[in-house]
Design a protein around this motif. Structure first.
Motif, PDB file in Angstrom:
ATOM      1  N   ASP A   1      13.333   3.551  -3.748  1.00  0.00           N
ATOM      2  CA  ASP A   1      14.050   2.292  -3.505  1.00  0.00           C
ATOM      3  C   ASP A   1      13.197   1.252  -2.771  1.00  0.00           C
ATOM      4  O   ASP A   1      13.569   0.078  -2.702  1.00  0.00           O
ATOM      5  CB  ASP A   1      15.321   2.535  -2.661  1.00  0.00           C
ATOM      6  N   VAL A   2      12.089   1.687  -2.184  1.00  0.00           N
ATOM      7  CA  VAL A   2      11.258   0.741  -1.423  1.00  0.00           C
ATOM      8  C   VAL A   2      10.579  -0.218  -2.412  1.00  0.00           C
ATOM      9  O   VAL A   2       9.915   0.231  -3.349  1.00  0.00           O
ATOM     10  CB  VAL A   2      10.158   1.470  -0.600  1.00  0.00           C
ATOM     11  N   PRO A   3      10.756  -1.523  -2.208  1.00  0.00           N
ATOM     12  CA  PRO A   3      10.090  -2.464  -3.121  1.00  0.00           C
ATOM     13  C   PRO A   3       8.575  -2.261  -3.099  1.00  0.00           C
ATOM     14  O   PRO A   3       8.012  -1.841  -2.085  1.00  0.00           O
ATOM     15  CB  PRO A   3      10.469  -3.828  -2.551  1.00  0.00           C
ATOM     16  N   LYS A   4       7.944  -2.566  -4.226  1.00  0.00           N
ATOM     17  CA  LYS A   4       6.494  -2.337  -4.329  1.00  0.00           C
ATOM     18  C   LYS A   4       5.700  -3.619  -4.031  1.00  0.00           C
ATOM     19  O   LYS A   4       4.493  -3.582  -3.904  1.00  0.00           O
ATOM     20  CB  LYS A   4       6.114  -1.854  -5.745  1.00  0.00           C
ATOM     21  N   PHE A   5       6.417  -4.737  -3.950  1.00  0.00           N
ATOM     22  CA  PHE A   5       5.756  -6.032  -3.730  1.00  0.00           C
ATOM     23  C   PHE A   5       6.423  -6.764  -2.563  1.00  0.00           C
ATOM     24  O   PHE A   5       7.563  -6.467  -2.216  1.00  0.00           O
ATOM     25  CB  PHE A   5       5.851  -6.913  -4.977  1.00  0.00           C
ATOM     26  N   ALA A   6       5.683  -7.701  -2.028  1.00  0.00           N
ATOM     27  CA  ALA A   6       6.252  -8.534  -0.950  1.00  0.00           C
ATOM     28  C   ALA A   6       5.618  -9.911  -0.968  1.00  0.00           C
ATOM     29  O   ALA A   6       4.532 -10.102  -1.529  1.00  0.00           O
ATOM     30  CB  ALA A   6       6.006  -7.865   0.403  1.00  0.00           C
ATOM     31  N   LEU A   7       6.317 -10.856  -0.345  1.00  0.00           N
ATOM     32  CA  LEU A   7       5.705 -12.154  -0.057  1.00  0.00           C
ATOM     33  C   LEU A   7       5.288 -12.100   1.402  1.00  0.00           C
ATOM     34  O   LEU A   7       6.067 -11.656   2.246  1.00  0.00           O
ATOM     35  CB  LEU A   7       6.722 -13.285  -0.253  1.00  0.00           C
ATOM     36  N   THR A   8       4.093 -12.526   1.691  1.00  0.00           N
ATOM     37  CA  THR A   8       3.642 -12.493   3.083  1.00  0.00           C
ATOM     38  C   THR A   8       2.780 -13.692   3.427  1.00  0.00           C
ATOM     39  O   THR A   8       2.032 -14.181   2.572  1.00  0.00           O
ATOM     40  CB  THR A   8       2.851 -11.192   3.393  1.00  0.00           C
TER      41      THR A   8
ATOM     42  N   ASP B   1       0.845  -1.184   0.000  1.00  0.00           N
ATOM     43  CA  ASP B   1       0.000   0.000   0.000  1.00  0.00           C
ATOM     44  C   ASP B   1       0.893   1.251   0.000  1.00  0.00           C
ATOM     45  O   ASP B   1       2.017   1.225   0.506  1.00  0.00           O
ATOM     46  CB  ASP B   1      -0.843  -0.049   1.285  1.00  0.00           C
ATOM     47  N   GLU B   2       0.363   2.320  -0.546  1.00  0.00           N
ATOM     48  CA  GLU B   2       1.121   3.577  -0.609  1.00  0.00           C
ATOM     49  C   GLU B   2       1.610   4.002   0.777  1.00  0.00           C
ATOM     50  O   GLU B   2       2.742   4.448   0.946  1.00  0.00           O
ATOM     51  CB  GLU B   2       0.200   4.656  -1.178  1.00  0.00           C
ATOM     52  N   GLN B   3       0.724   3.842   1.771  1.00  0.00           N
ATOM     53  CA  GLN B   3       1.102   4.252   3.130  1.00  0.00           C
ATOM     54  C   GLN B   3       2.254   3.400   3.676  1.00  0.00           C
ATOM     55  O   GLN B   3       3.179   3.914   4.309  1.00  0.00           O
ATOM     56  CB  GLN B   3      -0.098   4.146   4.082  1.00  0.00           C
ATOM     57  N   THR B   4       2.219   2.097   3.380  1.00  0.00           N
ATOM     58  CA  THR B   4       3.298   1.206   3.839  1.00  0.00           C
ATOM     59  C   THR B   4       4.616   1.610   3.178  1.00  0.00           C
ATOM     60  O   THR B   4       5.664   1.654   3.829  1.00  0.00           O
ATOM     61  CB  THR B   4       2.945  -0.261   3.492  1.00  0.00           C
ATOM     62  N   ILE B   5       4.554   1.907   1.892  1.00  0.00           N
ATOM     63  CA  ILE B   5       5.771   2.305   1.169  1.00  0.00           C
ATOM     64  C   ILE B   5       6.333   3.586   1.801  1.00  0.00           C
ATOM     65  O   ILE B   5       7.532   3.689   2.070  1.00  0.00           O
ATOM     66  CB  ILE B   5       5.471   2.477  -0.337  1.00  0.00           C
ATOM     67  N   LYS B   6       5.423   4.514   2.118  1.00  0.00           N
ATOM     68  CA  LYS B   6       5.851   5.773   2.758  1.00  0.00           C
ATOM     69  C   LYS B   6       6.439   5.481   4.147  1.00  0.00           C
ATOM     70  O   LYS B   6       7.523   5.944   4.492  1.00  0.00           O
ATOM     71  CB  LYS B   6       4.641   6.708   2.885  1.00  0.00           C
ATOM     72  N   ASP B   7       5.695   4.689   4.940  1.00  0.00           N
ATOM     73  CA  ASP B   7       6.146   4.366   6.310  1.00  0.00           C
ATOM     74  C   ASP B   7       7.520   3.698   6.298  1.00  0.00           C
ATOM     75  O   ASP B   7       8.380   4.000   7.119  1.00  0.00           O
ATOM     76  CB  ASP B   7       5.169   3.387   6.991  1.00  0.00           C
ATOM     77  N   ASN B   8       7.717   2.777   5.357  1.00  0.00           N
ATOM     78  CA  ASN B   8       8.952   1.989   5.352  1.00  0.00           C
ATOM     79  C   ASN B   8      10.102   2.678   4.621  1.00  0.00           C
ATOM     80  O   ASN B   8      11.237   2.197   4.666  1.00  0.00           O
ATOM     81  CB  ASN B   8       8.703   0.603   4.759  1.00  0.00           C
ATOM     82  N   SER B   9       9.802   3.809   3.986  1.00  0.00           N
ATOM     83  CA  SER B   9      10.861   4.512   3.251  1.00  0.00           C
ATOM     84  C   SER B   9      11.933   5.037   4.204  1.00  0.00           C
ATOM     85  O   SER B   9      13.053   5.333   3.789  1.00  0.00           O
ATOM     86  CB  SER B   9      10.276   5.656   2.412  1.00  0.00           C
ATOM     87  N   ARG B  10      11.610   5.102   5.512  1.00  0.00           N
ATOM     88  CA  ARG B  10      12.607   5.577   6.485  1.00  0.00           C
ATOM     89  C   ARG B  10      13.843   4.676   6.539  1.00  0.00           C
ATOM     90  O   ARG B  10      14.899   5.088   6.984  1.00  0.00           O
ATOM     91  CB  ARG B  10      11.973   5.739   7.875  1.00  0.00           C
TER      92      ARG B  10
END
Ligand code: F6R
Length: 264
Positions: free
Chosen positions: A176-183, A160-169
């Motif tokens: 550079d934040v990946p857009k996909f994940a395995l979960t 999600d956009e918010q996760t990408i923003k949150d994890n960009s730290r």
């Protein structure tokens, strides 16, 4: 649901550490489900301390991590494999072959099979005894973003956009934040015998209240934890600040301590 409210991050980590230790002592070959991110770092420090100072033995413990960025290899400093190695595994006597983090480099056409195998491995080893979770700003557990089915299984997801923003730290730039994940899926998580959800800081207060006291909805995947019979939520004061029934949780926790019996 058992809700424990403590003063601060350190106490939250210690409280969770006690529960993990209790399990490892009771079942030395237990299976732990693990999370990454800022929230469990204090818990992992506490486990390392317990190993070094109290001899807590991880030699038979097996772990499965919730998720991994898709596209990052395990030696990438932002990968969750790297995170686990540096924040926990390298510092305790766990066998590396007993630690499992989804492989972020699995070719796209092998993902489905790979995810199925990840789940089978958990099942064949007897299932997760204790799952540790953090909660995302959008209410996710694992990387189950809003809209993930309560029955979802281990799979590839788009962040999600918010996760990408949150994890960009953790990354140099947001691109550079990946857009996909395995979960692991919400359904996978709910199969754990016991679950601990950790949250700290005022930023999490609103979403924690929605997850614990709001309706069960795929829009806040942590709310699915209300369906599980053995969840302990451990919060610091700040993260608990939006809870309506805060006084009750405190009362219930004090009461259970008196009879030395866990009340879920
Ligand atoms: C990490 C994970 C995520 C995090 C969540 C909170 O393995 O599954 O659900 O727990 O994004 O992250 P922090 O702790 O960094 O706030």
């Amino acid at each position: 649901m058992r809700v424990i409210i403590v003063k601060n991050y350190e106490e939250m980590s210690k409280e969770a550490g006690k529960l993990v230790k209790e399990l490892i002592i009771k079942k030395s070959n237990c299976i732990l489900g693990l999370a990454t991110g800022s929230t469990p770092i204090g818990l992992y420090k506490e486990l390392i301390r317990m190993h070094k100072e109290e001899g807590l033995d991880f030699s038979k413990v097996i772990t499965f991590n919730l998720d991994e960025y898709y596209g990052l290899s395990g030696d990438h400093p932002q990968s969750y494999r790297y995170f686990m190695d540096t924040n926990l595994f390298n510092e305790i006597n766990i066998k590396k072959e007993n630690t499992h983090v989804p492989d972020g480099k699995i070719p796209i056409d092998e993902i489905e099979e790979y995810c199925k195998k990840y789940e089978e491995m958990i099942k064949n080893l007897g299932g997760i005894d204790l799952q540790i979770l953090g909660i995302g700003g959008d209410g996710h557990i694992g990387f189950n973003e809003p809209g993930s089915s309560i029955y979802s299984r281990t799979r590839l997801v788009a962040l999600d956009e918010q996760t990408i923003k949150d994890n960009s730290r953790f990354f140099e730039k947001i691109e550079d934040v990946p857009k996909f994940a395995l979960t692991m899926g919400v359904g996978t998580i709910l199969e754990a015998r016991e679950i601990i959800l950790l949250a700290n800081g005022s930023k999490k207060a609103e979403v924690v209240a929605k997850a614990i006291e709001g309706p069960i909805t795929s829009q806040i995947t942590a709310s699915a934890l209300q369906l599980h019979p053995k969840v302990t939520v451990i919060l610091d004061e700040e993260a608990s600040s939006h809870l309506r029934r805060k006084e009750y949780y405190k009362f219930a926790y004090e009461a259970e301590k008196k009879i030395n019996f866990r009340i879920f």
